[in-house]
Scaffold this motif. Structure first.
Motif, PDB file in Angstrom:
ATOM      1  N   ILE A  40       0.655  -1.241  -0.115  1.00 55.52           N
ATOM      2  CA  ILE A  40      -0.078   0.409   0.119  1.00 55.52           C
ATOM      3  C   ILE A  40       0.426   1.519  -0.070  1.00 55.52           C
ATOM      4  N   GLY A  41       2.260   1.492  -0.306  1.00 58.31           N
ATOM      5  CA  GLY A  41       2.622   2.658   0.030  1.00 58.31           C
ATOM      6  C   GLY A  41       3.352   3.303  -1.357  1.00 58.31           C
ATOM      7  N   ALA A  42       3.733   4.058  -1.240  1.00 61.29           N
ATOM      8  CA  ALA A  42       4.400   4.952  -3.034  1.00 61.29           C
ATOM      9  C   ALA A  42       5.493   4.459  -3.343  1.00 61.29           C
ATOM     10  N   SER A  43       5.625   3.334  -2.799  1.00 64.57           N
ATOM     11  CA  SER A  43       7.669   2.448  -3.293  1.00 64.57           C
ATOM     12  C   SER A  43       6.698   2.483  -4.440  1.00 64.57           C
ATOM     13  N   SER A  44       8.463   2.793  -5.360  1.00 66.24           N
ATOM     14  CA  SER A  44       8.270   2.578  -7.019  1.00 66.24           C
ATOM     15  C   SER A  44       7.646   1.277  -7.641  1.00 66.24           C
ATOM     16  N   PHE A  45       7.874   0.246  -6.589  1.00 65.56           N
ATOM     17  CA  PHE A  45       6.952  -1.490  -6.766  1.00 65.56           C
ATOM     18  C   PHE A  45       6.249  -1.352  -7.940  1.00 65.56           C
ATOM     19  N   HIS A  46       4.981  -0.165  -7.377  1.00 66.18           N
ATOM     20  CA  HIS A  46       3.407  -0.420  -7.521  1.00 66.18           C
ATOM     21  C   HIS A  46       3.319   1.489  -8.350  1.00 66.18           C
ATOM     22  N   THR A  47       2.412   1.104  -9.425  1.00 65.04           N
ATOM     23  CA  THR A  47       2.290   2.144 -10.524  1.00 65.04           C
ATOM     24  C   THR A  47       1.005   3.146  -9.872  1.00 65.04           C
ATOM     25  N   TRP A  48       0.999   3.858  -9.338  1.00 66.09           N
ATOM     26  CA  TRP A  48      -0.533   4.383  -8.976  1.00 66.09           C
ATOM     27  C   TRP A  48      -1.071   5.395  -9.185  1.00 66.09           C
ATOM     28  N   THR A  49      -2.695   4.736  -9.933  1.00 62.82           N
ATOM     29  CA  THR A  49      -3.327   5.533 -10.444  1.00 62.82           C
ATOM     30  C   THR A  49      -4.566   6.237 -10.025  1.00 62.82           C
ATOM     31  N   LYS A  50      -4.938   7.208 -10.079  1.00 68.36           N
ATOM     32  CA  LYS A  50      -6.374   8.195  -9.126  1.00 68.36           C
ATOM     33  C   LYS A  50      -7.331   7.700 -10.235  1.00 68.36           C
ATOM     34  N   VAL A  51      -8.242   7.121  -9.377  1.00 74.50           N
ATOM     35  CA  VAL A  51      -9.541   7.143  -9.577  1.00 74.50           C
ATOM     36  C   VAL A  51     -10.945   8.051  -8.962  1.00 74.50           C
ATOM     37  N   SER A  52     -11.651   8.532 -10.020  1.00 74.12           N
ATOM     38  CA  SER A  52     -12.570   8.978  -9.376  1.00 74.12           C
ATOM     39  C   SER A  52     -13.816   8.482  -8.626  1.00 74.12           C
ATOM     40  N   SER A  53     -13.665   8.774  -7.812  1.00 73.57           N
ATOM     41  CA  SER A  53     -15.503   8.249  -6.786  1.00 73.57           C
ATOM     42  C   SER A  53     -16.134   9.206  -6.702  1.00 73.57           C
ATOM     43  N   LYS A  54     -17.827   9.034  -6.441  1.00 77.96           N
ATOM     44  CA  LYS A  54     -19.110   9.319  -6.699  1.00 77.96           C
ATOM     45  C   LYS A  54     -19.056  10.143  -5.379  1.00 77.96           C
ATOM     46  N   THR A  55     -17.867   9.914  -3.962  1.00 79.52           N
ATOM     47  CA  THR A  55     -18.858  10.177  -2.704  1.00 79.52           C
ATOM     48  C   THR A  55     -17.667  11.364  -2.610  1.00 79.52           C
ATOM     49  N   GLY A  56     -17.033  11.524  -3.641  1.00 81.83           N
ATOM     50  CA  GLY A  56     -14.915  12.630  -2.955  1.00 81.83           C
ATOM     51  C   GLY A  56     -14.248  12.066  -2.792  1.00 81.83           C
ATOM     52  N   GLU A  57     -13.878  10.521  -2.162  1.00 78.63           N
ATOM     53  CA  GLU A  57     -12.681  10.065  -2.192  1.00 78.63           C
ATOM     54  C   GLU A  57     -11.625   9.936  -2.606  1.00 78.63           C
ATOM     55  N   ASP A  58     -10.135   9.959  -2.337  1.00 82.02           N
ATOM     56  CA  ASP A  58      -8.974   9.928  -3.240  1.00 82.02           C
ATOM     57  C   ASP A  58      -8.344   9.058  -3.668  1.00 82.02           C
ATOM     58  N   ILE A  59      -9.266   7.856  -4.041  1.00 80.79           N
ATOM     59  CA  ILE A  59      -8.497   6.407  -4.482  1.00 80.79           C
ATOM     60  C   ILE A  59      -8.262   6.521  -5.502  1.00 80.79           C
ATOM     61  N   ARG A  60      -7.238   5.752  -4.871  1.00 82.02           N
ATOM     62  CA  ARG A  60      -5.589   4.634  -5.882  1.00 82.02           C
ATOM     63  C   ARG A  60      -5.761   4.012  -6.189  1.00 82.02           C
ATOM     64  N   VAL A  61      -5.384   3.127  -7.696  1.00 84.02           N
ATOM     65  CA  VAL A  61      -5.931   1.703  -7.636  1.00 84.02           C
ATOM     66  C   VAL A  61      -4.046   1.201  -8.043  1.00 84.02           C
ATOM     67  N   ALA A  62      -3.791   0.417  -8.151  1.00 82.33           N
ATOM     68  CA  ALA A  62      -2.706  -0.550  -8.960  1.00 82.33           C
ATOM     69  C   ALA A  62      -2.088  -1.551  -9.027  1.00 82.33           C
ATOM     70  N   SER A  63      -2.524  -2.675  -9.966  1.00 80.87           N
ATOM     71  CA  SER A  63      -2.505  -4.404 -10.221  1.00 80.87           C
ATOM     72  C   SER A  63      -0.948  -4.987 -10.436  1.00 80.87           C
ATOM     73  N   ARG A  64      -0.809  -5.795 -10.371  1.00 82.18           N
ATOM     74  CA  ARG A  64       0.164  -6.617 -10.625  1.00 82.18           C
ATOM     75  C   ARG A  64      -0.356  -7.617 -11.148  1.00 82.18           C
ATOM     76  N   LYS A  65       0.330  -8.590 -11.453  1.00 78.74           N
ATOM     77  CA  LYS A  65       0.743 -10.211 -11.398  1.00 78.74           C
ATOM     78  C   LYS A  65       1.389 -11.308 -10.625  1.00 78.74           C
ATOM     79  N   ASN A  66       0.525 -11.930 -10.293  1.00 86.61           N
ATOM     80  CA  ASN A  66       1.626 -13.254  -9.339  1.00 86.61           C
ATOM     81  C   ASN A  66       1.405 -14.322 -10.346  1.00 86.61           C
ATOM     82  N   LEU A  67       2.661 -13.935 -10.615  1.00 88.04           N
ATOM     83  CA  LEU A  67       2.762 -15.892 -12.136  1.00 88.04           C
ATOM     84  C   LEU A  67       3.296 -17.113 -10.661  1.00 88.04           C
ATOM     85  N   ASN A  68       4.146 -17.054 -10.182  1.00 87.45           N
ATOM     86  CA  ASN A  68       4.542 -18.398  -9.341  1.00 87.45           C
ATOM     87  C   ASN A  68       4.462 -17.790  -7.567  1.00 87.45           C
ATOM     88  N   ASP A  69       4.277 -16.911  -6.592  1.00 89.09           N
ATOM     89  CA  ASP A  69       4.297 -16.822  -5.789  1.00 89.09           C
ATOM     90  C   ASP A  69       3.234 -17.399  -4.820  1.00 89.09           C
TER      91      ASP A  69
END
Length: 755
Positions: A535-564
């Motif tokens: 959940i941190g701002a590390s360069s491990f992740h690429t966060w993208t801000k998405v709009s929320s109907k209720t006004g919250e500042d929500i950030r999303v990031a995705s990743r792929k787990n192949l074999n962990d």
């Protein structure tokens, strides 16, 4: 929330939030990084790395940069058909080679390879295979990219070394010229003998200078040989060195120091830093003044400049204006001295000790291994990326030299200090934070206790901070000594309870054996560490801000787990939001960890109550516990593993749905390392606005000085079992709605809808 959407069908009430539809949308289309650029230099064959030809040893430290230029990268295609031409001999010399094709790496591929490069500049074959599958590249493309990246970094270092050599040669030329002029003046032009006794003395001095000159020339030749990639006394090898070789041989084997800084100079710097740390840790008024309002110690900077006159001002050297953060904290930790010292010497143990503070850490170079089993006198160049548990606050990347020294039989000191010469050779965009002498004095108090005096002294480039976090960061709380000490105490206490064999039954209900207790605590710790990493701002992740109907500042990031095996395989979506609430941190923490009130905020509970199957204490505070909870509905029952922890600085409630059969085996003591778990949860911080009492009174209930809370809420869901699947907009909208509804439920329950 860690829900496997592909395997666990949700209940009817929650179906809208978790079903991943068949329609898919390209991940690149949802998360488009406008600022990303390809960063791969022209690839070279194995053995051609650097300017010295094949098979040289890589003896300098490899340091990654996030801001490489947009250079071209060759793909595997260019090698197609070339190998067969040699078999034809000279019979068809006029046959033209196939035209070479070129492949430009995508921004996402570059980010993933850069992230691994910082952790391991020399990935082994398994790591390369894993990365190639993840990024859709051929293994040799990944291999060549890492070769080229190391070559690029090495070129920067070599330019610096060349400039040093050039300066050394100019110095030698000037000395030779001066010596020739002096000899011509003091000798007879006909016979070459000294003309006076004084001249004879000068000639003797010249002879000494000649000897010194020869010694300097030998030193220059030694450096030149090292730069030529063939150290004196070693034969060139037809292949690149392995990662293991790289670990066992420091750059100091062939160089006089790191980045042109001699070892003697480094030792001088760390000894001065040790002296300053000792004074900073033990001095009282007027160097440190205790705040009447907050009780924290404040550094008297004017007094500091008088005490340490050699310290440069924060605005010197043409650097951007920097702010100073200084703090000191004293605490007692439940751990024996050798184990605590080892956790600072070993970078992996250090990172595990502070999971909420450190997102990345690596030993760049070992300057001195130290002596004895505790490595007394160890000196190493280190890199760390420091974080807060929110993507809204940028991380701090810092390079520093760490020196571990035993001061007496009962006392050790660990000092960290940034070195100018090192920073001069690192991409300036990365150096936003420096460590003035910081660290801790550890004193053995017997009976498994240690007293720790921690000093954190940072010089940081001024940056724009989100309004919500401005107070806690500018006051030095976020990355200050109190945070480090509180985290250390919590982790050491957790270790004590993990090893304990005499925990009272009232603090260990629902688990029959000691082995079962240990397995559950170990799984809960892995879950919390995974949560901090996600959940941190590390360069491990690429966060993208998405709009929320209720006004919250929500950030999303995705990743792929192949074999962990530690988390579900497939595409994982993480969504995070940070908000301010007008409720004190301890009230918010008690509410979120209370099983009786879980149905007030947890949508997955379907309004039904949660019941504890097991409850294990892992600290003296009742809030530090691991629980296994069950939530029953008409259709099915679900087990939840919950880890709650609290200290003087922050609190966390981390949880994840678990497979019931797998969890039952863990409760009997089976190994939990292969249990897949996807944590969600909450991080709670004070907002730093410690308010004054409204009235002067002797009544305790009127003396509260607590402000509000900074709450970070994070959900992780598995959107698809297949790692090659694309993330869908419906999944993003589902998790967006999930966060909004959960926040609304929390505000309603705590009666702070207007917060």
């Amino acid at each position: 929330m860690g829900v496997d959407m592909s395997n666990n069908p949700p209940t009817s009430r929650t179906k809208d939030f978790f079903v991943a539809p068949a329609l898919s949308l390209s991940l690149a289309g949802i998360f488009r990084d406008a600022g990303a650029t390809a960063a791969a230099s022209m690839e070279v064959e194995e053995g051609d790395e650097g300017s010295g030809g094949g098979g040289h040893r890589e003896d300098t430290a490899d340091i990654s940069s996030e801001n490489s230029g947009p250079l071209r990268s060759r793909s595997d295609d260019e090698f197609d058909g070339e190998g067969d031409q040699d078999d034809e001999g000279d019979g068809d010399k006029n046959k033209k080679k196939k035209r070479k094709k070129y492949h430009r790496h995508t921004a996402e591929q570059i980010r993933e390879m850069e992230a691994l490069f910082k952790e391991s500049p020399h990935p082994d074959e398994k790591q390369r295979q894993h990365l190639s599958k993840q990024l859709g590249l051929a293994p040799r493309q990944v291999k060549f990219w890492f070769q080229n990246r190391r070559t690029q970094i090495k070129a920067i270092q070599e330019r610096h070394e060349n400039s040093l050599l050039k300066g050394e040669m100019e110095k030698l030329r000037d000395e030779n010229k001066a010596m020739r002029e002096q000899i011509n003046k003091s000798c007879c032009p006909n016979c070459g003998t000294a003309t006076t006794s004084r001249d004879a003395a000068v000639t003797t001095e010249e002879q000494q200078l000649r000897i010194e000159n020869a010694r300097l020339k030998a030193e220059v030749e030694k450096l030149r040989a090292a730069l030529g990639k063939h150290p004196p006394g070693t034969a060139s090898s037809p292949s690149c060195p392995t990662g293991k070789d790289q670990d066992t041989r420091s750059s100091l084997d062939f160089f006089t120091g790191i980045f042109g800084l001699e070892k003697s100079r480094i030792m001088e710097i760390v000894n001065q830093a040790m002296e300053e740390l000792t004074k900073m840790a033990t001095a009282g008024d007027p160097l440190w003044i205790r705040s009447v309002e907050t009780g924290r110690e404040i550094l008297n900077y004017d007094e500091y400049m008088k005490e340490f006159p050699g310290v440069k001002s924060a605005t010197n050297n043409g650097r951007p204006k920097r702010s100073i953060e200084a703090s000191r904290e004293t605490g007692v930790v439940f751990v024996d001295l050798p184990r605590l010292v080892q956790s600072f010497v070993d970078v992996n143990q250090w990172k595990e000790m502070f999971p909420c503070l450190i997102s990345k850490a690596a030993t760049v170079d070992v300057i001195s291994d130290g002596e004895g089993p505790n490595r007394d006198g160890a000196v190493q160049l280190m890199f760390a990326e420091l974080q807060m548990l929110t993507p809204m606050v940028p991380t701090r990347e810092v390079y520093f030299v760490r020196y571990c020294k035993q001061l007496s039989a009962e006392q050790w000191a660990i000092v960290d200090v940034s070195v100018d010469k090192v920073e001069d050779n690192i991409d300036a965009s990365l150096v936003k934070c420096r460590k003035r002498p910081s660290g801790c004095i550890i004193e053995d108090k017997s009976n498994g206790h240690c007293k720790v005096i921690w000093v954190e002294h940072l010089e940081c480039q001024k940056t724009t901070v989100h309004t919500m976090y401005r107070t806690i960061i500018n006051s030095g709380l976020a990355f200050g000594a109190r945070h480090w000490v509180a985290t250390l105490q919590l982790q050491c206490e957790r270790l004590v309870f993990f090893m304990a064999t005499n925990v009272p039954m009232k603090d260990s209900t629902g688990v029959a054996t000691l082995a079962g207790r240990k397995s559950i605590l170990k799984l809960a710790q892995r879950m919390t560490q995974s949560f901090c990493h996600a959940i941190g701002a590390s360069s491990f992740h690429t966060w993208t801000k998405v709009s929320s109907k209720t006004g919250e500042d929500i950030r999303v990031a995705s990743r792929k787990n192949l074999n962990d095996p530690g988390e579900p395989l497939g595409v994982i979506l993480c969504a995070v939001s940070s908000v301010w609430l007008p409720a004190s941190p301890h009230v918010l923490f008690d509410f979120l960890r209370d099983e009786a009130r879980r149905n007030e905020w947890d949508i997955m509970s379907n309004g039904g109550p949660a019941h504890s199957i097991a409850n294990l204490a892992k600290g003296q505070d009742r809030g530090n516990a691991v629980a296994i909870q069950t939530m029953k509905s008409k259709e099915n029952s679900m087990w939840i593993l919950q880890d709650s922890c609290t200290n003087a600085y922050e609190s966390m409630v981390v949880y994840a749905p678990v497979d019931i059969t797998g969890m039952q085996s863990v409760m009997t003591g089976c190994d939990a390392s292969n249990i897949a778990i996807l944590p969600s949860g909450f991080s709670i911080l004070p907002d730093g606005l410690e308010s004054r009492p409204l009235v002067i009174t002797s009544r305790q209930e009127e003396k509260s000085t607590e402000g509000g809370s900074l709450l970070t809420i994070a959900f992780q869901i598995l959107t698809n079992n297949s790692p090659t699947a694309k993330l869908t907009m419906e999944s993003v909208e589902s998790v967006n709605t999930l966060i909004s509804c959960t926040l609304r439920n929390i505000k309603t329950s705590l009666q702070c809808e207007d917060g």
